[in-house]
Design an enzyme around this catalytic site. Structure first.
Site, mmCIF file in Angstrom:
data_model
loop_
_atom_site.group_PDB
_atom_site.id
_atom_site.type_symbol
_atom_site.label_atom_id
_atom_site.label_comp_id
_atom_site.label_asym_id
_atom_site.label_seq_id
_atom_site.Cartn_x
_atom_site.Cartn_y
_atom_site.Cartn_z
ATOM 1 N N CYS A 25 0.810 -1.220 0.000
ATOM 2 C CA CYS A 25 0.000 0.000 0.000
ATOM 3 C C CYS A 25 0.840 1.264 0.000
ATOM 4 C CB CYS A 25 -0.971 0.004 1.175
ATOM 5 S SG CYS A 25 -0.214 -0.259 2.794
ATOM 6 N N HIS A 85 -1.812 0.318 7.252
ATOM 7 C CA HIS A 85 -2.399 0.649 5.961
ATOM 8 C C HIS A 85 -2.004 2.071 5.606
ATOM 9 C CE1 HIS A 85 -4.882 0.040 2.530
ATOM 10 N NE2 HIS A 85 -5.796 0.940 2.858
ATOM 11 N N ASP A 103 -8.199 5.594 -1.497
ATOM 12 C CA ASP A 103 -7.784 4.307 -0.931
ATOM 13 C C ASP A 103 -8.001 3.239 -1.994
ATOM 14 O OD1 ASP A 103 -7.296 1.982 0.439
ATOM 15 O OD2 ASP A 103 -8.757 2.327 2.035
#
Length: 231
Positions: A25, A85, A103
């Site tokens: 991520c 994250h 996202d």
């Protein structure tokens, strides 16, 4: 939650145009920021973008950061338990919904208004054990794009095998030649939390390469306070 979604409706972008490698991520967001700048969706230098590392003081090999509406989930509510994250938050000028969350792992609209993302993905009202409260390291994108580096060492096991297949592109090296500092961003301590949201404290996000740490309950308040800094 249909009514909430309609209330905060914004124009969606096809997320398929952005590079996405599962479990990487931080690299996904790095190149997301660059592409938003290149396409004119964000300022050319990324001055209206912020990178948010979501983690916890107890981060270990265990999984301790719950987020909802994640594509990796096998559950109807989309809950996924990450070790950390990373997302991008954008300040839009002269619009009704000024803050948008990008996202690439979310099943919510892309991008999503910050209030919707907070209520549906972060769910601060959900009761977590005190040891596992989530924190947000907020880093101004121009600083992140200059200083961040990852050689992906965190994605190898003790035998040197990949835990998850890495992206095809080369590892990210910082402008100063640093090859790895991901741990400096994702390791968060409660003692680092910014509790005073006065102007001087807020301004630190524009000067510190590792940004500032915010508790999950004050995320929206923090961004409402920095509006004047980037308007």
């Amino acid at each position: 939650m249909t009514s909430t979604k309609l209330e905060f409706d914004v124009g969606e972008v096809d997320n398929a145009q952005f590079d996405h490698t599962p479990y990487y991520c931080e690299e996904n967001v790095y190149f997301l920021c660059k592409k938003l700048c290149q396409q004119g969706i964000a300022d050319a230098e990324g001055s209206d973008l912020f990178v948010a590392f979501i983690s916890n003081e107890k981060k270990q090999a265990c999984i301790i950061v719950p987020l909802w509406h994640q594509k990796a989930s096998q559950r109807a509510d989309g809950i996924t338990l990450w070790d950390y994250h990373v997302i991008c938050i954008q300040k839009k000028r002269d619009v009704e919904t000024p803050y948008l969350v990008w996202d690439l792992d979310s099943s919510l609209p892309f991008p999503s208004p910050l209030p919707l993302y907070v209520s549906e993905t972060i769910r601060p009202s959900f009761q977590l054990f005190a040891d596992y409260q989530r924190f947000f390291r907020i880093v101004h994108a121009p600083l992140f794009l200059h200083y961040f580096a990852s050689d992906r060492r965190h994605m190898k096991d003790s035998a040197g095998n990949w835990v998850a297949q890495p992206p095809a592109h080369e590892p990210i090296e910082a402008k100063d030649g640093t090859v790895h500092n991901l741990n400096e961003y994702m390791e968060i301590h409660a003692s680092d939390e910014l509790t005073n949201l006065g102007a001087d404290s807020i301004n630190l996000v524009f000067t510190q390469k590792h940004g500032v740490v915010i508790g999950e309950s004050r995320l929206e308040e923090f961004f409402s306070q920095i509006s004047s800094q980037i308007s």
